[in-house]
Motif scaffolding. Structure first.
Motif, mmCIF file in Angstrom:
data_model
loop_
_atom_site.group_PDB
_atom_site.id
_atom_site.type_symbol
_atom_site.label_atom_id
_atom_site.label_comp_id
_atom_site.label_asym_id
_atom_site.label_seq_id
_atom_site.Cartn_x
_atom_site.Cartn_y
_atom_site.Cartn_z
ATOM 1 N N PRO A 236 1.012 -1.185 0.141
ATOM 2 C CA PRO A 236 -0.033 -0.032 0.016
ATOM 3 C C PRO A 236 1.023 1.189 0.197
ATOM 4 O O PRO A 236 0.647 2.156 -0.840
ATOM 5 C CB PRO A 236 -0.812 -0.056 1.321
ATOM 6 N N MET A 237 1.903 1.329 0.884
ATOM 7 C CA MET A 237 2.634 2.620 0.976
ATOM 8 C C MET A 237 3.718 2.937 -0.323
ATOM 9 O O MET A 237 3.468 3.869 -0.744
ATOM 10 C CB MET A 237 3.509 2.616 2.298
ATOM 11 N N GLU A 238 4.142 1.717 -0.810
ATOM 12 C CA GLU A 238 4.860 1.948 -1.945
ATOM 13 C C GLU A 238 3.962 2.412 -3.158
ATOM 14 O O GLU A 238 4.489 3.000 -3.823
ATOM 15 C CB GLU A 238 5.578 0.563 -2.286
ATOM 16 N N ALA A 239 2.741 1.683 -3.351
ATOM 17 C CA ALA A 239 1.883 2.170 -4.283
ATOM 18 C C ALA A 239 1.345 3.634 -4.160
ATOM 19 O O ALA A 239 1.509 4.236 -5.217
ATOM 20 C CB ALA A 239 0.629 1.206 -4.220
ATOM 21 N N GLU A 240 1.356 3.965 -2.970
ATOM 22 C CA GLU A 240 0.821 5.232 -2.672
ATOM 23 C C GLU A 240 2.077 6.214 -3.291
ATOM 24 O O GLU A 240 1.954 7.345 -3.992
ATOM 25 C CB GLU A 240 0.681 5.841 -1.432
ATOM 26 N N ALA A 241 3.167 5.959 -3.040
ATOM 27 C CA ALA A 241 4.395 6.613 -3.396
ATOM 28 C C ALA A 241 4.653 6.942 -4.752
ATOM 29 O O ALA A 241 4.967 7.569 -5.525
ATOM 30 C CB ALA A 241 5.819 6.352 -2.468
ATOM 31 N N LYS A 242 4.528 5.499 -5.665
ATOM 32 C CA LYS A 242 4.775 5.387 -6.898
ATOM 33 C C LYS A 242 3.500 6.095 -7.439
ATOM 34 O O LYS A 242 4.049 6.822 -8.700
ATOM 35 C CB LYS A 242 4.705 3.743 -7.421
ATOM 36 N N VAL A 243 2.353 6.328 -7.104
ATOM 37 C CA VAL A 243 1.448 6.761 -7.972
ATOM 38 C C VAL A 243 1.778 8.655 -7.892
ATOM 39 O O VAL A 243 1.482 9.103 -8.817
ATOM 40 C CB VAL A 243 0.058 6.614 -7.498
ATOM 41 N N VAL A 244 2.357 8.907 -6.781
ATOM 42 C CA VAL A 244 2.617 10.496 -6.834
ATOM 43 C C VAL A 244 3.947 10.609 -7.838
ATOM 44 O O VAL A 244 3.877 11.584 -8.603
ATOM 45 C CB VAL A 244 3.068 10.733 -5.544
ATOM 46 N N ASP A 245 4.782 9.666 -7.988
ATOM 47 C CA ASP A 245 6.050 9.858 -8.892
ATOM 48 C C ASP A 245 5.211 9.767 -10.321
ATOM 49 O O ASP A 245 5.658 10.291 -11.295
ATOM 50 C CB ASP A 245 6.851 8.668 -8.561
ATOM 51 N N GLU A 246 4.372 8.924 -10.683
ATOM 52 C CA GLU A 246 3.783 8.734 -11.962
ATOM 53 C C GLU A 246 2.964 10.126 -12.099
ATOM 54 O O GLU A 246 2.921 10.754 -13.160
ATOM 55 C CB GLU A 246 2.769 7.538 -11.807
ATOM 56 N N ALA A 247 2.258 10.776 -11.123
ATOM 57 C CA ALA A 247 1.445 12.021 -11.301
ATOM 58 C C ALA A 247 2.309 13.093 -11.644
ATOM 59 O O ALA A 247 2.153 13.873 -12.453
ATOM 60 C CB ALA A 247 0.811 12.220 -10.067
ATOM 61 N N VAL A 248 3.389 12.980 -11.111
ATOM 62 C CA VAL A 248 4.594 14.266 -11.321
ATOM 63 C C VAL A 248 4.832 14.173 -12.752
ATOM 64 O O VAL A 248 5.088 15.169 -13.471
ATOM 65 C CB VAL A 248 5.751 14.257 -10.238
ATOM 66 N N SER A 249 5.349 13.220 -13.290
ATOM 67 C CA SER A 249 5.843 12.880 -14.641
ATOM 68 C C SER A 249 4.665 12.997 -15.559
ATOM 69 O O SER A 249 4.772 13.670 -16.485
ATOM 70 C CB SER A 249 6.045 11.269 -14.757
ATOM 71 N N PHE A 250 3.359 12.727 -15.395
ATOM 72 C CA PHE A 250 2.271 12.685 -16.081
ATOM 73 C C PHE A 250 2.076 14.480 -16.158
ATOM 74 O O PHE A 250 1.662 14.859 -17.470
ATOM 75 C CB PHE A 250 1.091 12.272 -15.706
ATOM 76 N N ALA A 251 2.112 15.170 -15.098
ATOM 77 C CA ALA A 251 2.032 16.698 -15.258
ATOM 78 C C ALA A 251 3.083 17.261 -16.021
ATOM 79 O O ALA A 251 2.908 18.380 -16.691
ATOM 80 C CB ALA A 251 1.983 17.307 -13.829
#
Length: 298
Positions: A235-250
């Motif tokens: 769960p925590m690793e997934a939450e961190a990964k989605v932030v990383d993906e969101a930053v790249s997406f933006a």
């Protein structure tokens, strides 16, 4: 099956240098399924960093005798719950929970409910979808996760009908619901944008689902992202990964003045520098922060 790596190969050979991700196909071809899953469960950021030795059972990655003792105790066939920390017990609980022989959709629903990320009326108000959070069933309070399953008068009737003993003041599940103080989505100031992000776990398929929605100061949707990643993360690793993906997406869609909003307090505090991120997500956090520096320069 022939080995695809030379004898002096290092871990770096298993990483795609262009995007900083694991070479999924190569890893699955070389290693046994359980080994491949263990490797792929180590989250990677988009930024390739130097390898270093860490101890995975402490927050900072430093070896400590007491943490090694806990690992030895919990790994013993005769291990008991005595002396095990709350975090250890929580991790063991979810590990057992995800291994239950029940439909994945039920396990996912229970996990989302315990983390207060179901589409309750309070959460929908927070996201700006609706403007009234009052419970439709009883009309007496806001529809939070805790209210929906425990406090609502209709929920009481359901519990009574099941014949299961129910104590509304002392049930065990209540502490799992983390209610948020601010239940409404707050728009950013012009000319800023806000990116709301979320993730879902699919442990049976060893994947995670991520969602990103970017809106302007009027609440209008500018763009959105939804995709699966073949990563068996926690769960925590997934939450961190989605932030990383969101930053790249933006960055890719050229949205620069953006505020990222996550429901993970641990990840949020780690990004803000108020806490030291756990060793399992430090690489992702550092990668996201490195990319965010580029936002400030544009």
């Amino acid at each position: 099956m022939p080995n695809m790596l030379h004898i002096d190969a290092t871990i770096f050979e298993l990483i795609d240098k262009a995007i900083g991700a694991w070479k999924d196909a190569l890893i699955k071809q070389i290693f046994l399924p359980t080994e491949a899953q263990t490797i792929l469960s180590i989250p990677r950021s988009h930024r390739c960093t130097h390898d270093c030795m860490v101890w995975a059972y402490t927050v900072k990655g430093n070896f400590m005798v007491n943490s090694a003792y806990k690992v030895a105790i919990t790994s013993s066939p005769n291990a008991t719950m005595e002396g095990v920390s709350t975090n250890d017990m929580t991790g063991r609980f979810w590990q057992t929970f995800w291994s239950l022989g029940i439909p994945t959709k039920l396990k996912t629903f229970a996990w989302r409910a315990s983390h207060n990320i179901l589409p309750t009326k309070v959460n929908l108000c927070r996201c700006g979808v609706i403007d009234n959070a009052t419970c439709e069933a009883c009309g007496l309070a806001e529809e939070t996760s805790g209210h929906l399953f425990w406090d609502c008068t209709k929920a009481h009737e359901v519990w009574m009908a099941t014949g299961i003993s129910f104590d509304a003041t002392a049930h065990l599940a209540r502490p799992l619901f983390k209610e948020q103080v601010d239940t409404r989505w707050i728009p950013p100031s012009h000319p800023w944008y806000k990116a709301n992000i979320d993730t879902a776990l699919f442990p049976d398929h060893h994947t995670i689902g991520i969602g990103v929605i970017i809106r302007d100061h009027e609440g209008s949707v500018i763009t959105a992202l939804s995709k699966h990643l073949p990563l068996p993360l926690g769960p925590m690793e997934a939450e961190a990964k989605v932030v990383d993906e969101a930053v790249s997406f933006a960055w890719d869609v050229r949205v620069r003045k953006v505020i990222f909003e996550t429901n993970s307090k641990v990840v949020s505090n780690a990004l803000c520098g108020t806490i030291t991120p756990r060793v399992t997500i430090v690489d992702i956090i550092e990668g996201a922060l490195h990319r965010l520096q580029a936002f400030r320069r544009t």
